[in-house]
Design a protein around this motif. Structure first.
Motif, PDB file in Angstrom:
ATOM      1  N   GLU A   1      -1.980   3.127  -9.316  1.00 42.66           N
ATOM      2  CA  GLU A   1      -3.419   2.862  -9.489  1.00 42.66           C
ATOM      3  C   GLU A   1      -3.749   2.560 -10.946  1.00 42.66           C
ATOM      4  O   GLU A   1      -4.617   1.733 -11.221  1.00 42.66           O
ATOM      5  CB  GLU A   1      -4.239   4.026  -8.954  1.00 42.66           C
TER       6      GLU A   1
ATOM      7  N   LEU B   1       0.825   3.750  -2.986  1.00 40.49           N
ATOM      8  CA  LEU B   1      -0.190   4.787  -3.173  1.00 40.49           C
ATOM      9  C   LEU B   1       0.272   6.152  -2.678  1.00 40.49           C
ATOM     10  O   LEU B   1      -0.388   7.162  -2.946  1.00 40.49           O
ATOM     11  CB  LEU B   1      -1.484   4.369  -2.466  1.00 40.49           C
TER      12      LEU B   1
ATOM     13  N   THR C   1      -4.449  -5.423  -6.289  1.00 41.15           N
ATOM     14  CA  THR C   1      -5.001  -4.824  -5.072  1.00 41.15           C
ATOM     15  C   THR C   1      -3.819  -4.272  -4.266  1.00 41.15           C
ATOM     16  O   THR C   1      -2.667  -4.594  -4.541  1.00 41.15           O
ATOM     17  CB  THR C   1      -5.771  -5.850  -4.227  1.00 41.15           C
ATOM     18  N   PHE C   2      -4.132  -3.462  -3.268  1.00 45.95           N
ATOM     19  CA  PHE C   2      -3.116  -2.853  -2.419  1.00 45.95           C
ATOM     20  C   PHE C   2      -3.372  -3.282  -0.977  1.00 45.95           C
ATOM     21  O   PHE C   2      -4.512  -3.318  -0.526  1.00 45.95           O
ATOM     22  CB  PHE C   2      -3.176  -1.327  -2.527  1.00 45.95           C
TER      23      PHE C   2
ATOM     24  N   ASN D   1       1.923   5.032 -12.856  1.00 44.00           N
ATOM     25  CA  ASN D   1       1.096   5.292 -11.691  1.00 44.00           C
ATOM     26  C   ASN D   1       0.612   3.960 -11.128  1.00 44.00           C
ATOM     27  O   ASN D   1       0.116   3.117 -11.881  1.00 44.00           O
ATOM     28  CB  ASN D   1      -0.096   6.168 -12.093  1.00 44.00           C
TER      29      ASN D   1
ATOM     30  N   ALA E   1      -3.490  -1.071 -12.163  1.00 43.31           N
ATOM     31  CA  ALA E   1      -4.643  -1.946 -11.930  1.00 43.31           C
ATOM     32  C   ALA E   1      -5.537  -2.067 -13.170  1.00 43.31           C
ATOM     33  O   ALA E   1      -6.402  -2.941 -13.218  1.00 43.31           O
ATOM     34  CB  ALA E   1      -5.445  -1.455 -10.732  1.00 43.31           C
ATOM     35  N   GLN E   2      -5.326  -1.208 -14.171  1.00 45.43           N
ATOM     36  CA  GLN E   2      -6.074  -1.328 -15.430  1.00 45.43           C
ATOM     37  C   GLN E   2      -5.508  -2.451 -16.298  1.00 45.43           C
ATOM     38  O   GLN E   2      -6.169  -2.932 -17.205  1.00 45.43           O
ATOM     39  CB  GLN E   2      -6.019  -0.018 -16.213  1.00 45.43           C
TER      40      GLN E   2
ATOM     41  N   GLU F   1       0.798  -1.223   0.000  1.00 43.41           N
ATOM     42  CA  GLU F   1       0.000   0.000   0.000  1.00 43.41           C
ATOM     43  C   GLU F   1       0.835   1.278   0.000  1.00 43.41           C
ATOM     44  O   GLU F   1       0.333   2.343  -0.365  1.00 43.41           O
ATOM     45  CB  GLU F   1      -0.966  -0.005   1.184  1.00 43.41           C
TER      46      GLU F   1
END
Length: 161
Positions: free
Chosen positions: A146, A125, A155-156, A144, A149-150, A122
């Motif tokens: 986040e 982030l 998950t974080f 980036n 995740a695309q 985490e």
């Protein structure tokens, strides 16, 4: 060798492009397999922003990918809890290539032979961009966290020791 220098694009980079995730990359010369902290130092990067990719197996037999800052260690109990497993063990190094298609020191969370659930610490982030292996020794991708995740099931969680 000339083709390698001319076209550094890897399957990991193609996976980001296919998912529409913006990224940049840094190719660098190195001898052997430098540690993640060595890579951060060579590139003048904060080791908290450079992540290593680790592969582990849960008690269920399922494989998982974990990404932690290069100067940190994966906490196997936290990792197991993050993916709802009873326990977790690192895979033997000799199993990495047959399982993922990547060698030790060049393992990317992207474009593995089979895409496994991936958990990134985490702390990623906290940064606009992080770095991780681009799919070969001597290549790092910056994107980036986040947005990553695309491209993969990501998950974080708090997974560092």
């Amino acid at each position: 060798m000339a083709k390698h220098e001319k076209d550094p694009k890897t399957n990991a980079m193609r996976a980001l492009e296919n998912a529409g995730v913006p990224y940049s990359h840094i190719a660098f010369e190195c001898e052997g397999t430098p540690s993640g902290t060595d890579v951060a130092r060579m590139l003048g990067q904060n080791p908290e922003e450079v992540f290593k990719t680790l592969v582990a197996q849960g008690k269920s037999g399922q494989h998982y990918v974990f990404m932690v800052p290069v100067a940190e260690a994966l906490d196997l109990k936290k990792a197991a809890a993050a993916v709802d497993e009873k326990s977790m063990a690192m895979i033997p190094q000799k199993e990495l290539f047959p399982l993922t298609g990547y060698v030790h020191g060049g393992c990317s969370p992207l474009a593995q032979k089979k895409q496994f659930p991936t958990v990134m610490d985490e702390t990623a982030l906290l940064f606009d961009e992080v770095m991780f292996s681009g799919g070969r020794i001597g290549l790092q991708i910056r994107t980036n966290p986040e947005a990553l995740a695309q491209a993969i099931p990501l998950t974080f969680a708090d997974i560092t020791a």
